[in-house]
Structures are given as C-alpha cells and as structure tokens.
Write a protein that holds these residues in place. Structure first.
Motif, PDB file in Angstrom:
ATOM      1  N   ASN A   1     -44.608  18.087  23.279  1.00  0.00           N
ATOM      2  CA  ASN A   1     -44.814  19.059  24.347  1.00  0.00           C
ATOM      3  C   ASN A   1     -46.146  19.757  24.093  1.00  0.00           C
ATOM      4  O   ASN A   1     -46.212  20.912  23.690  1.00  0.00           O
ATOM      5  CB  ASN A   1     -43.676  20.070  24.377  1.00  0.00           C
ATOM      6  CG  ASN A   1     -43.729  20.923  25.639  1.00  0.00           C
ATOM      7  OD1 ASN A   1     -44.127  20.455  26.692  1.00  0.00           O
ATOM      8  ND2 ASN A   1     -43.334  22.172  25.518  1.00  0.00           N
TER       9      ASN A   1
ATOM     10  N   ARG B   1     -40.213  16.127  20.479  1.00  0.00           N
ATOM     11  CA  ARG B   1     -39.051  15.752  21.269  1.00  0.00           C
ATOM     12  C   ARG B   1     -38.474  14.452  20.722  1.00  0.00           C
ATOM     13  O   ARG B   1     -39.031  13.378  20.910  1.00  0.00           O
ATOM     14  CB  ARG B   1     -39.426  15.578  22.749  1.00  0.00           C
ATOM     15  CG  ARG B   1     -39.879  16.866  23.411  1.00  0.00           C
ATOM     16  CD  ARG B   1     -38.718  17.858  23.543  1.00  0.00           C
ATOM     17  NE  ARG B   1     -39.195  19.130  24.061  1.00  0.00           N
ATOM     18  CZ  ARG B   1     -39.598  20.145  23.310  1.00  0.00           C
ATOM     19  NH1 ARG B   1     -39.607  20.030  21.994  1.00  0.00           N
ATOM     20  NH2 ARG B   1     -40.002  21.273  23.859  1.00  0.00           N
TER      21      ARG B   1
ATOM     22  N   THR C   1     -37.118  11.101  27.043  1.00  0.00           N
ATOM     23  CA  THR C   1     -37.157  12.030  28.164  1.00  0.00           C
ATOM     24  C   THR C   1     -37.868  11.402  29.359  1.00  0.00           C
ATOM     25  O   THR C   1     -37.564  11.694  30.497  1.00  0.00           O
ATOM     26  CB  THR C   1     -37.891  13.317  27.752  1.00  0.00           C
ATOM     27  OG1 THR C   1     -37.317  13.796  26.535  1.00  0.00           O
ATOM     28  CG2 THR C   1     -37.763  14.379  28.817  1.00  0.00           C
TER      29      THR C   1
ATOM     30  N   ASP D   1     -34.454  25.509  26.929  1.00  0.00           N
ATOM     31  CA  ASP D   1     -34.938  25.031  25.636  1.00  0.00           C
ATOM     32  C   ASP D   1     -35.801  26.144  25.047  1.00  0.00           C
ATOM     33  O   ASP D   1     -36.996  26.242  25.333  1.00  0.00           O
ATOM     34  CB  ASP D   1     -35.741  23.745  25.822  1.00  0.00           C
ATOM     35  CG  ASP D   1     -36.174  23.117  24.503  1.00  0.00           C
ATOM     36  OD1 ASP D   1     -36.158  23.842  23.484  1.00  0.00           O
ATOM     37  OD2 ASP D   1     -36.529  21.929  24.497  1.00  0.00           O
TER      38      ASP D   1
ATOM     39  N   ARG E   1     -39.026  25.144  23.166  1.00  0.00           N
ATOM     40  CA  ARG E   1     -40.166  24.765  24.002  1.00  0.00           C
ATOM     41  C   ARG E   1     -40.836  26.018  24.580  1.00  0.00           C
ATOM     42  O   ARG E   1     -42.055  26.084  24.691  1.00  0.00           O
ATOM     43  CB  ARG E   1     -39.726  23.847  25.139  1.00  0.00           C
ATOM     44  CG  ARG E   1     -40.892  23.140  25.825  1.00  0.00           C
ATOM     45  CD  ARG E   1     -40.481  22.381  27.071  1.00  0.00           C
ATOM     46  NE  ARG E   1     -39.283  21.605  26.872  1.00  0.00           N
ATOM     47  CZ  ARG E   1     -38.605  21.033  27.871  1.00  0.00           C
ATOM     48  NH1 ARG E   1     -39.025  21.164  29.116  1.00  0.00           N
ATOM     49  NH2 ARG E   1     -37.515  20.341  27.624  1.00  0.00           N
TER      50      ARG E   1
END
Length: 519
Positions: free
Chosen positions: A128, A244, A249, A408, A411
């Motif tokens: 991310n 991740r 994803t 999340d 994140r």
C-alpha cells in the motif's frame, strides 16, 4: 494613504510565481508528450529485437514510467493539489520488482557489471505504497551501488516474513561507505540540504539523502553498513502496515479483464494513442468503433448504441466536452450513455469542467496498466469485474464477507505516516470531503439524481479505498453500479448500509484527529 506594511514585491518571488504559472500553462502539453513517449515504447515489438536492444528498451520503458509518475506528482504540487494522501491503491510487488530489474540491468551491463534481484522468504503480494516513492528510494540506493560496484556487481535481496516487515537489501563489492556517511546515518540520517552549509560527503550525496528522507516519510528504516568481507550494504525495511499478505487483493499480473461483448466508442485524434488503445481494448475482447474527431463521435452515437464511450478532451471540430454536452442534451435513451474522459487534463479545475459536461469518470493519460484500464471501463459501464452485485447486498446484507472488512486500521495509520507533518491537514480534509459526500448523496437520493449519485460514489470509492474502509469501498461500488443501471427502486435499500458505514468512517477519522499521534 500609504500602507506602512506594504513593500515592493521581491523580484525572486515574482520570478517564481511566473515560472509556476508557465508550468501550469504547459501542463497539458507536458502530459501529452510523456503519454506519447510511454505509449510509443509500448508499441515496439520486442520479439523482433536483438536481446541487447530488448534490454535497453525495457530499461527505457521502466524509466519512462517512473518519469511519468514523477512529472504527475510535480504538476499536482505546482497546481496546489496534495500529493501526500492521494489515493494510490495497491501496487503489485512482483510487477514493481520486474520493472526495477528492467530499469537497472541494462545500465549495469553498460557499466561492465551486473544487477541481480533475489527473493527470499514469504513475500507480500501487494504494497500500500506509491510505486514512484519506492522507485525513488530503491533507485537511488541501486544507482549509488552501481557507481561503486566491483566485479561482483550489485545484488538486491528482497526478504519478507509476516510480522517482521519487508527488507530490501542492496549490496555491492565496492570500497564501502565513507565513515562520515555511516556516522551520519547512525545519528538518524540527517543529511544537510544542498546549500545548507557544508558539502555532502563523498559517497553520501544527494541520492542517499533523498532515500533517507523518503524512508522516514513512509515510516520505514534505512541502515547503511560496511559488512565483514568488504563492500557496502544498504538495508531498507518497510513497515508491516504497508504490506498486504493473504489472498490476492487484485488479479495476478497480466490477468486482464474480459471485455467480450462490450461495444466501445473510442473518440481519439492522436494516431499513437489510437494504435495503443485499439490494441489494448481489442486484446481484452472489446468491440471498438474508432473515430478521430468530435463530429464523427456524435455521428457514431446517432448511428448505433454503445455500452460506453471513451472520449479524448482535445479533438478537432468538436472538443470532448462539447461531445459530452451534446450527448447529455439528446433527451432520449442514448443520453444516458456512460462516457469517460481520456485526458492529460487531470487537475481540479479540469476535472470539475469534465464532470460538469456530463462525464461519468476520468481516466488519465498515459494509461499505466492495461488491466486496471480494463477494470475501470467495466466499472464505468456498470459491469462489475468480480465485485459484489446489488443482489448480494440486497439478499445477504452488508455483512457479506465478500464486501471485506469494515476498517483496516493499519492501512489508515500507514497513510498518516506517509503524510508526515501534513497529517493534521489530511485528517481535516478527509472529514470535510467525506461530510460533503454524505450531504451530496443524501440530496441526490432524495431527488433521484442519478448523475450526482454516480459522481459522489466515484469520490467515495477513491477515498474509502485509500483509507482502508474496504466494506464502504464495495458498498459504494455497488451503489454506483445500481445508479448506472437506473435501478431506482433499489437505491434506497443499497444506500442505507453505505450511509451507515460512511457516517462511521467520518466518526473514525474525527476521533483519530482528536487523538495525539503515537510515539
């Protein structure tokens, strides 16, 4: 009466303002030129090239992609639009490593040495993190290593283990880092700015300073050392919050969506872009009608129905804005045609004008990923690519596991870490933006204003995805799809869980803004 506080303008400030204004005026031309470079490189048939030429083309392609990202960030900053905190989505680690290898292996060969990438342990599928930021950190470390590498070349080892972060180690067999550089890093890596008093130490120049500063901004650590046996080692550790693991994803690299059965009107006057887009869309199975100007685009809409129209903004005879305005003014079923602007004009004022003309969305040039491009087209056309359908929410409720987790937190904290000293401003802006979306959606649902629902859900999709509100992201997608399909009877039921999660997200951000940052 003379204002005692007034002063003559500083010539240097005036020159700087004029330079910024000039850069803003050239924004479209800069983006368009980079789009041609990136797109033109992708048209080269690599299979026909000699191995040496293929390596160089791959290197130039990787560098061009990096340049496109850097220019985009620079132009956004010049225009006064925040880059930190801008939704980047997830980047595939495998794709990024392949691009990095393509960029530096050719340069290493030219220097008479080698660049090798090695993977160890359990690596995350995605990060991310902006690929441009990671490119700048790793690129400066690799570049510095190549300048001093011995016969053994440069090796990048990527090692991961859930719970321990991701470690990228760059090692060369050169003379090692000067003692002054190691001491400076041991004290926190506070490199002096250029012109800030004192020259940069040999081997510890601007590249290492940039790498150290960017690493701190993303919440990582950078350690330099001269290991036993000689050489130099730079060890970059990315925090767990940016990683991740688990099920993918996003689809696997190269896994492009199926656009079969989708009829697309493509209005684009640039020959290079025509060739690129026709190849990309055709490769995903779409049926394409290509026109080269705005008048021809309107004639095509008059002649037949399309599932979606991709419209360049700068076209002869009629601009893309004029085309969209004319389609929306038709007063028949084709006035609801999903239309997406393909444009290098991506700044705030341009976006507002494009949406005001009737666009459902904007896809910026150059096209960075064919797969992401295809998925965006499916979304704007109201055909979800593997996403929950409205029936999933209506039948199984917002608790359906397919919609993902509500929040999340890791994140979200990673986003704040990237924002650095601007985190308070980011939190304030998030609360304001989310509150504005909530009010606009309430009004649009009450009035049955489908274009406004689509516009606001696009904003909500981008923001919720960036901050880690995965369930809200999916609920906004579903509401967007229902609005595109004109499912008026289902909108209220689909909006209810979306609104509840949006209110909870606003409260979450407000609570975080009221708390001090953790040490």
């Amino acid at each position: 009466m003379v204002d005692p506080e007034a002063r003559d303008p500083d010539p240097s400030e005036t020159a700087a303002l004029l330079a910024l204004r000039s850069l803003h005026l050239f924004e479209h031309d800069i983006r368009a030129a980079i789009s041609d470079v990136v797109g033109g490189l992708r048209l080269i048939e690599r299979s026909r090239l000699a191995p040496e030429a293929r390596v160089q083309i791959d290197r130039v392609q990787a560098a061009a992609d990096t340049l496109a990202g850097l220019v985009d960030d620079a132009l956004m900053t010049v225009a006064g639009e925040a880059v930190i905190g801008r939704a980047e989505g997830l980047m595939r680690l495998g794709d990024w490593l392949a691009a990095l290898n393509g960029r530096w292996s050719g340069r290493a060969t030219e220097a008479g040495t080698a660049f090798v990438v090695e993977r160890r342990g359990e690596l995350p599928g995605h990060l991310n993190l902006s690929p441009v930021t990671l490119d700048r950190i790793a690129g400066n470390l690799v570049s510095n290593a190549l300048r001093h590498a011995g016969a053994g070349g440069v090796r990048l080892v990527v090692e991961g283990q859930p719970g321990a972060g991701l470690i990228l180690s760059v090692r060369d067999d050169g003379p090692g880092y000067p003692r002054a550089v190691l001491d400076r890093m041991a004290r926190g890596g506070a490199y002096p700015a250029r012109g800030g008093g004192g020259a940069l130490a040999p081997g510890g120049g601007l590249g290492l300073r940039i790498a150290a500063e960017l690493t701190r901004e993303i919440g990582g650590t950078l350690v330099l050392e001269n290991p036993d046996g000689g050489g130099a080692l730079a060890r970059l550790t990315l925090p767990e919050a940016l990683l991740r693991y688990g099920p993918e994803t996003l689809p696997e690299p190269g896994a492009q969506p199926d656009l079969g059965g989708l009829s697309i009107l493509l209005a684009e006057d640039n020959l290079t872009n025509q060739t690129i887009l026709r190849r990309v869309l055709g490769g995903m199975g779409a049926e394409i009608v290509l026109v080269g100007d705005g008048v021809a685009a309107l004639e095509a809409v008059e002649a037949r129905a399309f599932d979606i129209a991709l419209i360049d903004i700068e076209m002869p005879r009629l601009s893309g804005l004029e085309v969209m305005q004319a389609v929306r003014a038709r007063g028949d079923a084709r006035a609801a045609l999903p239309m997406v602007a393909l444009t290098a004009y991506v700044l705030r004022d341009n976006r507002e004008a494009i949406y005001a003309a009737g666009a459902d969305g904007i896809i910026g040039k150059p096209i960075a990923s064919a797969a992401e491009f295809g998925r965006a087209i499916l979304r704007y056309a109201g055909r979800p690519a593997g996403l929950p359908e409205p029936e999933d929410v209506l039948g199984r409720g917002a608790g359906d596991p397919a919609l993902g987790q509500k929040m999340d937190a890791a994140r979200f904290e990673a986003l704040l870490a990237v924002a650095g000293p601007d985190r308070a401003e980011l939190l304030t802006r998030l609360i304001s933006d989310l509150g504005g979306v909530l009010a606009a959606l309430d009004g649009a649902l009450e009035a049955g204003d489908l274009p406004e629902i689509r516009a606001q859900t696009h904003i909500l999709i981008a923001v919720s995805g960036a901050v880690g509100a995965d369930r809200l992201y999916r609920l906004a997608e579903v509401l967007n799809i229902a609005a595109k399909r004109r499912r008026l009877g289902d909108l209220a039921a689909l909006y209810a869980p979306c609104r509840a999660d949006l209110e909870d997200l606003i409260a979450y951000v407000a609570d975080r803004a009221a708390r001090p940052d953790p040490d």
